[in-house]
Design a protein around this motif. Structure first.
Motif, mmCIF file in Angstrom:
data_model
loop_
_atom_site.group_PDB
_atom_site.id
_atom_site.type_symbol
_atom_site.label_atom_id
_atom_site.label_comp_id
_atom_site.label_asym_id
_atom_site.label_seq_id
_atom_site.Cartn_x
_atom_site.Cartn_y
_atom_site.Cartn_z
ATOM 1 N N TYR A 408 0.841 -1.201 0.000
ATOM 2 C CA TYR A 408 0.000 0.000 0.000
ATOM 3 C C TYR A 408 0.877 1.252 0.000
ATOM 4 C CZ TYR A 408 -3.948 2.995 1.372
ATOM 5 O OH TYR A 408 -4.926 3.963 1.417
ATOM 6 N N GLU A 409 1.888 1.257 0.862
ATOM 7 C CA GLU A 409 2.778 2.417 0.959
ATOM 8 C C GLU A 409 3.590 2.604 -0.317
ATOM 9 O OE1 GLU A 409 5.108 1.958 4.462
ATOM 10 O OE2 GLU A 409 3.367 1.953 5.810
ATOM 11 N N TYR A 449 -4.731 3.970 7.198
ATOM 12 C CA TYR A 449 -4.022 5.107 6.600
ATOM 13 C C TYR A 449 -4.961 6.280 6.385
ATOM 14 C CZ TYR A 449 -0.130 1.954 5.685
ATOM 15 O OH TYR A 449 0.915 1.071 5.834
ATOM 16 N N SER A 450 -4.374 7.488 6.481
ATOM 17 C CA SER A 450 -5.089 8.727 6.141
ATOM 18 C C SER A 450 -4.309 9.409 5.027
ATOM 19 C CB SER A 450 -5.182 9.664 7.356
ATOM 20 O OG SER A 450 -5.933 9.058 8.385
ATOM 21 N N ILE A 451 -4.983 9.742 3.910
ATOM 22 C CA ILE A 451 -4.328 10.346 2.746
ATOM 23 C C ILE A 451 -4.934 11.735 2.513
ATOM 24 C CG2 ILE A 451 -3.846 10.124 0.278
ATOM 25 C CD1 ILE A 451 -4.173 7.110 0.566
ATOM 26 N N VAL A 468 -0.323 9.369 6.177
ATOM 27 C CA VAL A 468 0.154 9.005 7.509
ATOM 28 C C VAL A 468 -0.508 7.693 7.924
ATOM 29 C CG1 VAL A 468 -1.670 10.333 8.653
ATOM 30 C CG2 VAL A 468 0.443 9.793 9.891
ATOM 31 N N LYS A 469 0.278 6.849 8.585
ATOM 32 C CA LYS A 469 -0.241 5.573 9.076
ATOM 33 C C LYS A 469 -0.721 5.754 10.502
ATOM 34 C CE LYS A 469 0.836 0.644 9.525
ATOM 35 N NZ LYS A 469 1.861 -0.411 9.347
ATOM 36 N N ASN A 470 -1.957 5.412 10.734
ATOM 37 C CA ASN A 470 -2.532 5.557 12.063
ATOM 38 C C ASN A 470 -1.977 4.490 13.003
ATOM 39 O OD1 ASN A 470 -4.199 7.579 10.933
ATOM 40 N ND2 ASN A 470 -5.674 5.996 10.292
#
Length: 620
Positions: A408-409, A449-451, A468-470
């Motif tokens: 994903y990243e 994740y938040s994009i 950012v990864k929560n």
């Protein structure tokens, strides 16, 4: 003939000792009995089981007048006892045999002057695995089953047995099997089949003849294995597998496109249901069209269970995987009086522990990884549920999630780097489309994740992407599944032990598909397809008979490894020229290796089908 051991006690000293009797087997109806021919005493000097088996075979050979078969490597003690008991049997008329013109005596040692440079070894063939399978068939009285119950002629029975042994040792098509029997194996000789007469068409006929007697063979083998190993069929497993075809199979009603367990969505498949007991023996099988679902086959097969399991009238516990267990199937099993145990198709959400005060039960798998068990209950359901959490399974699930997160990243960074590359996606709408497809591809990872996509106010073509990864908290649901059962037993360890034996059916299908080449199928017509699959199932019964006995002795080799070990034993024909001008031809089996002897000893089988065959002919 065989030698039976009787344990006796000396009345004076109180010491126990072994006393031996020579016996023969006979059949009354469907049951095997034995009678004593002669008492043999203590047989001092013969310590090993192999020596006693050799003695029994030698006595039988001598009283039948076959003196040449055992004319090699005979111990003096065996010679003495064999001659003594063979003459007593004849003189006292203990058996109905043709009178001998003179007392039986073993041939003396034979010496010849030979030219060692003339020695040749020819026709070296594999015999160890084939001989192992033949003795397993004799244990199961397989030939009597084919001749007495199925109406096979002696020749047809021998050909069928040779074909089954070949399938177990060298799983291949009938064409390749015929080549192997002619060129590589001694299996034809073991079953008295002329090598020059063997061809693929005869093997096709043998397979079809066996399948035509499927119900009789399955029922008799099911009963025989139960009697032979004192099995009660307290637990049975039901599962469905499929195998794929190579070719279009336009004329087949069985071959259909469906959900392939080998991920061969491009090929048609056929489904096969199997009922297997906890010891790994096949009880019943049925073949279905390839597009049938797992959960729809149980009802069609359950009607036949009673006649293919033990005849005690007690119905066994049915163990299944999650794909077969539906609410309809649970109702059907209960109506027919069967208890069951399986994994639930989905994780329970609303449940509570049965006994809150009781500590969780901890068991360990084969690798000593801890597994937590506790009984739980679900509202409006009379079945028992058991919560199972495997630490190793939790680690595996977490690892899979990490793997998806890494992908994903990487994909986010690819989208971000494309903003500054020539020809890359830079329009805001297209960027959101790529992000949307990314979220759809990784739904599990996306939750963490938040994009943020921010367009530049001064330059509308400039876009900035931040992600950012929560913080992810460890999930209590990772590594958790639930077992459902209709049993009234409230002991976690007992339920776990019953369910854990499901691995036996997994091993069964692994042997069938891989070791016995049940996949892929190359036949065109349904009759040959069914015969091909059934031949593999019969071969599996031979394999299961061997492996079950080996496991009782602590030998847990897989079938491929057993075949590898046994294939080290060969049959070889040696020729040599005598000084007198004659040619001596000797056929003999090689001595088994240490590992092969361990397998023979664990099974109680003979090392060799014969010890030597010799002929002397004039030089051409």
């Amino acid at each position: 003939m065989f030698i039976k051991t009787i344990v006796k006690t000396d009345k004076k000293s109180g010491k126990r000792y072994d006393y031996y009797r020579l016996c023969e087997g006979y059949r009354i109806d469907d049951k095997v009995r034995h009678r004593t021919i002669i008492s043999m005493g203590k047989l001092e000097g013969l310590d090993s089981k192999e020596d006693k088996k050799f003695l029994a075979d030698l006595i039988e050979s001598l009283i039948k007048g076959d003196r040449q078969l055992f004319s090699f490597e005979v111990k003096p003690e065996i010679e003495k006892y064999a001659s003594l008991f063979a003459n007593r049997i004849i003189n006292e008329k203990l058996l109905d045999i043709k009178p001998q013109a003179e007392p039986i005596a073993l041939p003396e040692a034979s010496f010849e002057n030979i030219d060692i440079n003339s020695i040749k070894h020819e026709e070296v063939r594999e015999i160890g695995s084939e001989w192992l399978c033949k003795q397993a068939m004799e244990q199961l009285n397989f030939k009597e089953l084919l001749t007495n119950n199925c109406g096979f002629s002696d020749s047809a029975a021998n050909l069928s047995l040779a074909h089954i042994a070949s399938r177990a040792v060298y799983p291949a098509s009938e064409n390749k099997t015929a080549q192997w029997m002619k060129e590589n194996s001694a299996v034809a000789g073991l079953f008295n089949q002329p090598i020059d007469k063997i061809n693929r068409f005869k093997l096709y006929t043998a397979s079809n003849n066996l399948y035509n007697k499927k119900d009789v063979i399955e029922k008799q083998l099911s009963t025989k294995t139960n009697e032979l190993f004192d099995i009660q069929d307290k637990i049975i497993f039901y599962d469905l597998t499929n195998t794929y075809f190579e070719g279009r199979k336009a004329g087949s009603d069985l071959a259909k496109f469906g959900r392939s367990k080998e991920k061969r969505s491009d090929a048609k498949i056929v489904a096969m249901a199997a009922v297997i007991n906890a010891e790994g023996f096949l009880k019943y099988s049925r073949i279905y069209q390839g597009n049938i679902s797992d959960c729809k086959t149980l009802g069609k097969t359950i009607e036949d269970l009673a006649i293919h399991t033990s005849s005690t009238g007690r119905k066994p516990i049915v163990v299944m995987d999650a794909g077969i267990m539906t609410d309809e199937n649970t109702v059907m099993l209960k109506d027919k009086g069967y208890d069951y145990i399986c994994v639930t198709r989905t994780k329970l959400k609303n449940y509570k522990q049965v006994n809150i005060e009781k500590n969780d039960t901890i068991v360990f798998d084969k690798k000593d990884n801890p597994i937590t068990l506790k009984l739980v209950e679900k509202q409006e359901c009379s079945d028992t549920y058991m919560y199972v959490r495997s630490q190793q399974k939790a680690i595996k699930e977490a690892s899979m999630n990490d793997h998806f997160s890494q992908r994903y990243e990487q994909d986010i960074e690819h989208i971000k780097s494309a903003l500054n590359k020539k020809g890359g996606t830079k329009k805001l709408e297209k960027v959101w489309e790529r992000i949307g497809r990314l979220k759809e591809r990784y739904p599990t990872a996306n939750k963490h994740y938040s994009i943020t996509v921010t367009p530049d106010q001064e330059n509308k073509n400039a876009i900035d992407i931040k992600w950012v990864k929560n913080t992810v908290k460890p999930k209590e649901s990772e590594g958790v599944y639930f077992i459902r059962t209709s049993l009234n037993n409230k002991e976690e360890e007992t339920l776990w032990t019953i369910y854990n034996t499901l691995t036996e059916i997994e091993a069964t299908f692994r042997i069938l598909k891989t070791d016995l080449a049940l996949r892929p199928v190359f036949h065109k017509y349904d009759d040959n397809i069914e015969s091909h699959l059934f031949l593999g199932l019969i071969a599996y019964q031979i394999v299961a008979t061997i492996r079950y006995q080996l496991k009782l002795k602590g030998i847990r080799h897989d079938w491929r490894n057993i075949v590898r070990i046994m294939n080290t034993q060969k049959e070889v024909i040696s020729t040599m020229k005598c000084k007198s001008g004659k040619i001596i031809m000797i056929k003999k089996c090689s001595t088994p290796t240490v590992e092969a002897k361990q397998i023979y000893d664990a099974l109680g089988y003979n090392y060799n089908p014969y010890f030597m065959k010799k002929s002397v002919v004039p030089e051409k």
